[in-house]
Enzyme design. Sequence first.
Site, PDB file in Angstrom:
ATOM      1  N   ASP A 231       0.819  -1.203   0.000  1.00  0.00           N
ATOM      2  CA  ASP A 231       0.000   0.000   0.000  1.00  0.00           C
ATOM      3  C   ASP A 231       0.862   1.266   0.000  1.00  0.00           C
ATOM      4  O   ASP A 231       1.859   1.349   0.721  1.00  0.00           O
ATOM      5  CB  ASP A 231      -0.861  -0.039   1.287  1.00  0.00           C
ATOM      6  CG  ASP A 231      -1.832   1.106   1.388  1.00  0.00           C
ATOM      7  OD1 ASP A 231      -2.617   1.283   0.449  1.00  0.00           O
ATOM      8  OD2 ASP A 231      -1.800   1.834   2.407  1.00  0.00           O
ATOM      9  N   GLU A 272       1.555  -0.114  -4.931  1.00  0.00           N
ATOM     10  CA  GLU A 272       0.666   0.987  -5.307  1.00  0.00           C
ATOM     11  C   GLU A 272       1.465   2.280  -5.380  1.00  0.00           C
ATOM     12  O   GLU A 272       1.809   2.862  -4.349  1.00  0.00           O
ATOM     13  CB  GLU A 272      -0.468   1.136  -4.276  1.00  0.00           C
ATOM     14  CG  GLU A 272      -1.430   2.257  -4.635  1.00  0.00           C
ATOM     15  CD  GLU A 272      -2.241   2.780  -3.450  1.00  0.00           C
ATOM     16  OE1 GLU A 272      -3.288   3.401  -3.696  1.00  0.00           O
ATOM     17  OE2 GLU A 272      -1.836   2.594  -2.291  1.00  0.00           O
TER      18      GLU A 272
END
Length: 544
Positions: A231, A272
């Site tokens: 993330d 990401e």
Amino acid sequence: MSKLRAALTVIIAALVVFPHVAVGQDGAAAEPDWRRSGVCYEIFVRSFYDSDGDGVGDLRGLIQKLDYINDGDPASQRDLGATCLWLMPISQSPSYHGYDVTDYYRVERDYGTNEDFKLLMFEAHKRGIHVLVDLVLNHASGEHPYFKDALLNPNSPYRDWFLFLPEHPGTLNPWGGDNWHRSPVRDEYYYGFFWGGMPDLNYDTPAVREEAKKVARFWLDEMGVDGFRLDAIKHLFEVDGTVEHAPGTHEFLREFGGYVRSIAPHAYTVGEVWDSVGAMLPYYPDQLDGHFAFEVADAIFEAVRTGSARNLLAPSLRLQREVPHHRWSPFLRNHDQTRTLTELDGDVARAKLAATVLLTMPGLPFVYYGEEIGMTGTKPDPRLRTPMHWKQEPGVGFTDGLYWEPLQPDSLIANVEAQDDDANSLLNLYRRLIHLRSERSALGVGTLVPLTASDGAVAAYLRRNGDDAVMVLINLGTQHLADVTVSSERDVMPAGRYDVRSLLGAADGRSLTVRRSGAIDGYAPHAELLPLAGHVFELTGPSR
Ligand code: CA
């Protein structure tokens, strides 16, 4: 060059940049594996399937629905055919979404236990499904015991795990946000990029880097996962007001990615980096294995919304030039974005075109749960993550209890049961395209070759891997188009005559003659292209 030498060159080049993919145990070039030819399915466990009637999806519920994703029978086309899952955070967390972790080593109790997770891994692997878990390393929860200790205790060993300042630096981030939050217990400030409840971890501290690796090892060794989705990695480091893409971020990812490859050579890591292709490139070739291609998603939506193919292929072609082995992930939408069908004003025909482009692009595509049945939803975030619509009934077959979040208003129209047997449904198009991708090496690993169409509303390209060639032709516009032709540069295909057969069960195309130069020149597959219609053709031949 002899075939053997050519093959050896490919193997050596692959070993240098992507050692864990291209070569099998016997030293021969391996078949393309799920990291090259599969499709990943992103799941929010809380919203997938509730096994015990408390209104909250859970791991045992997900196990019950694995056959929907992949039933393990290669001959069956009744499943979605995905060979990989990305589970949004499943570690213990005080929030509904889980992106603020309080215990990285324990499954969220709403979802089940660590033992349930191991059972999920067993059942997933049995069906050929690989599982990636979301790893939230940029920040912890404000309720993480280490942060609470650092906050309360000036002599805490965890003080340097986070970032504290005695005074507010007086600056905002480049988007005008304030990342420095006043401590509730003393006169000081701490750093949290996203919000005060998510204090950033300080990766300048060696113990924090070691802890990140320890967490990775736990999930790989103890829980048996096949890799991670990482993330918000562009925010890992911050230096002097630089809050994204800082040099330390790349250095850490090199260390972390290398560590994962060293202990689990077949694991996969995808990051990401919510940014343009240009901003993604410094994350290659030696950090994580892949990254989500946000610009590819934007290009697909632009093409499908405007009806113009002009900018559709540019981001994918640039990635193909700059990044080894298609190590990026196209997608349409994720859990942070307005759902596809909402973005397209409910137009299922356009959603089908978007899916056709997505699943014929190079890279490892990701599909967010519910996209395949055309679920709707727009912000706030919980409305992007509503319960999956399984059945044509109140409660939609998600739970016997009261669902944790209200359903979308179209839950009785857009659901699995309603689309299951409809050959023309969005669901069955997804199923067909995902299976095609694993069956056709051109779609799994082939080179993307742009074609020029005589009409700007038509997207046209080849995917080609050796003798396997697929042509994609999509009328993005709302007009019937007559006599549209496509052409290419030279040397895109061996010369000769090819049969052109539809892979989507539609009308075949006229036969194609590739010039001696290897160019396609003025080829018209059909006399007329219907509005908002996509074709995926296989090219067989040439007749010798
Ligand atoms: Ca439950």
